[in-house]
Design a protein around this motif. Structure first.
Motif, PDB file in Angstrom:
ATOM      1  N   ASP A 111      -0.624   5.351   1.777  1.00  0.00           N
ATOM      2  CA  ASP A 111      -1.494   5.234   2.929  1.00  0.00           C
ATOM      3  C   ASP A 111      -1.327   6.667   3.955  1.00  0.00           C
ATOM      4  O   ASP A 111      -0.419   6.571   4.682  1.00  0.00           O
ATOM      5  CB  ASP A 111      -1.572   4.124   3.520  1.00  0.00           C
ATOM      6  CG  ASP A 111      -2.601   3.612   4.250  1.00  0.00           C
ATOM      7  OD1 ASP A 111      -3.791   4.404   4.231  1.00  0.00           O
ATOM      8  OD2 ASP A 111      -2.603   2.717   5.055  1.00  0.00           O
ATOM      9  N   GLN A 133       3.158  -1.021   4.332  1.00  0.00           N
ATOM     10  CA  GLN A 133       2.868   0.271   3.875  1.00  0.00           C
ATOM     11  C   GLN A 133       4.251   0.945   3.578  1.00  0.00           C
ATOM     12  O   GLN A 133       5.063   0.773   4.308  1.00  0.00           O
ATOM     13  CB  GLN A 133       2.182   0.793   5.099  1.00  0.00           C
ATOM     14  CG  GLN A 133       1.925   2.304   5.039  1.00  0.00           C
ATOM     15  CD  GLN A 133       1.637   3.062   6.241  1.00  0.00           C
ATOM     16  OE1 GLN A 133       2.566   3.476   6.977  1.00  0.00           O
ATOM     17  NE2 GLN A 133       0.602   3.438   6.601  1.00  0.00           N
ATOM     18  N   VAL A 187       0.748  -1.238   0.088  1.00  0.00           N
ATOM     19  CA  VAL A 187       0.111  -0.049   0.118  1.00  0.00           C
ATOM     20  C   VAL A 187       0.912   1.103   0.016  1.00  0.00           C
ATOM     21  O   VAL A 187       1.687   1.315   1.256  1.00  0.00           O
ATOM     22  CB  VAL A 187      -0.984  -0.139   1.252  1.00  0.00           C
ATOM     23  CG1 VAL A 187      -1.819   1.291   1.082  1.00  0.00           C
ATOM     24  CG2 VAL A 187      -1.910  -1.229   1.450  1.00  0.00           C
ATOM     25  N   LEU A 233      -5.857   2.347   5.358  1.00  0.00           N
ATOM     26  CA  LEU A 233      -5.671   1.208   4.448  1.00  0.00           C
ATOM     27  C   LEU A 233      -5.557  -0.077   4.966  1.00  0.00           C
ATOM     28  O   LEU A 233      -5.798  -1.278   4.873  1.00  0.00           O
ATOM     29  CB  LEU A 233      -5.582   1.408   3.065  1.00  0.00           C
ATOM     30  CG  LEU A 233      -6.036   2.550   2.239  1.00  0.00           C
ATOM     31  CD1 LEU A 233      -5.335   2.794   1.112  1.00  0.00           C
ATOM     32  CD2 LEU A 233      -7.595   2.093   1.787  1.00  0.00           C
TER      33      LEU A 233
END
Length: 379
Positions: free
Chosen positions: A51, A67, A48, A56
């Motif tokens: 974010d 992340q 991700v 998320l």
């Protein structure tokens, strides 16, 4: 935040009960609904990118996502939100935009950033790990997704199409093409300052990583401050607060090699830029480079001068919360008689806040657009 898998409690960092801005928006919710409704397989390595406050990865924590963020504040918010949701430490991998990327990515979810340059740089870094079967979905508010955004995805990863808008949010669907010949990544970007900026930095090199404010040119506010920097001598501890690419702190260090300069910013890209700029100029003095929330962690009464060009946006929202935290932190960190120097747009009225906090604020210089203000800690 209501997700297809239940409700999760989210907050920004630092947490403030008076904060009216949420830690998620409609684009986060839209992406999560899409993943659930289309039964997207969240197997393998889920990454991700961007974010903002951990919404998320907190919602997708059961799938062990990674992340990648440029924001120290966003990363700290993510840690707190994961803990609040009862997610075990280590279940979500937290990386910065300066860390090595995963070797293989099976699902790539992109929260479109405000900076097109940062998106370009990060897609370039991630592209070698993306394969033909990688699911790539971007999300953002309609006002954040432009033709240039879509062209970046197409140029670096492969063909795209977009969804219909829902609650002013939109999705980007990208079909990766491993055979695509990508252009070279132009970041980090280096250039020489103009010869007429004044002071010791005239004509000298600046290095910018993607996403740093005014990464391809000298912003006019910083230029104005460079012409009115305080003169220092001897071993003075100076802080370049919200340092960006480190131009201000480097100028101080060049003018006074005995100064101890702390460069600090909440952006990992910014602090990397500041360190690169400092090293590119071969400054002989002592410097420290720190990613964090302003002057948090700096001892009370340990600083002589703080130099600051505060931001007045948090992503798309206009707010003076960051500037107020910076001013408050500066007052705490300054020694009695220590000085805070601030440059800002005239209309922002920073002199009112400084007088309220310090009891004084002096106009050092001003033009039609900018002012340089000086506040002194009184005991």
């Amino acid at each position: 935040m209501t997700t297809p898998w239940g409700e999760i409690a989210l907050a920004r960092h630092p947490e403030d009960p008076r904060e009216r801005l949420r830690a998620w928006d409609a684009s986060d919710a839209y992406l999560l609904r899409h993943l659930a409704e289309q039964d997207v397989a969240l197997d393998g390595t889920v990454v991700v990118l961007g974010d903002r406050w951990g919404a998320l990865v907190t919602a997708l924590a059961a799938h062990g996502p990674t992340q990648i963020t440029d924001s120290w504040l966003g990363q700290e918010a993510t840690r707190a939100n994961l803990a609040r949701a009862g997610v075990a430490p280590g279940a979500v991998r937290l990386l910065t935009t300066q860390d090595p990327v995963p070797e293989r990515i099976d699902v790539l979810l992109v929260r479109v950033p405000k900076s097109l340059a940062l998106l370009e740089d990060q897609l370039q870094r991630l592209a070698p790990a993306v394969h033909a079967g990688t699911v790539v979905v971007g999300t953002g508010m309609v006002k954040e997704i432009h033709t240039s955004t879509l062209k970046l995805f197409e140029r670096i990863l492969g063909p795209v199409r977009t969804s219909l808008a829902e609650q002013k949010a939109r999705l980007i669907f990208c079909l990766p093409d491993p055979s695509l010949k990508r252009p070279a990544n132009p970041w980090p970007y280096a250039y020489a300052l103009p010869d007429d900026v004044g002071g010791p930095l005239s004509g000298r090199p600046v290095v910018n990583h993607a996403g740093v404010f005014c990464a391809d040119r000298l912003d006019i506010g910083t230029r104005f401050l460079l012409g009115h920097l305080p003169r220092t001598s001897g071993t003075r501890r100076v802080v370049d607060l919200g340092c960006g690419n480190g131009i201000v702190g480097t100028a101080v260090a060049l003018a006074n090699p005995e100064a101890e300069v702390l460069f600090t910013d909440e952006s990992f890209q910014a602090v990397a830029s500041a360190e690169a700029t400092y090293k590119a100029n071969g400054v002989p003095g002592h410097a420290e480079f720190r990613v964090g929330d302003g002057l948090a962690g700096v001892a009370d009464g340990s600083v002589d001068i703080v130099l600051n060009n505060p931001p007045f946006h948090s992503h798309q929202a206009t707010t003076d919360a960051t500037a107020w935290r910076m001013f408050t932190g500066a007052r705490r960190a300054l020694r009695p008689g220590g000085e805070l120097w601030v440059v800002g747009n005239r209309h922002l009225g920073y002199h009112v806040k400084l007088k309220r906090l310090f009891g004084n604020a002096e106009l050092v210089a001003g033009d039609r657009k900018f002012v340089v203000l000086r506040a002194v800690r009184q005991g």
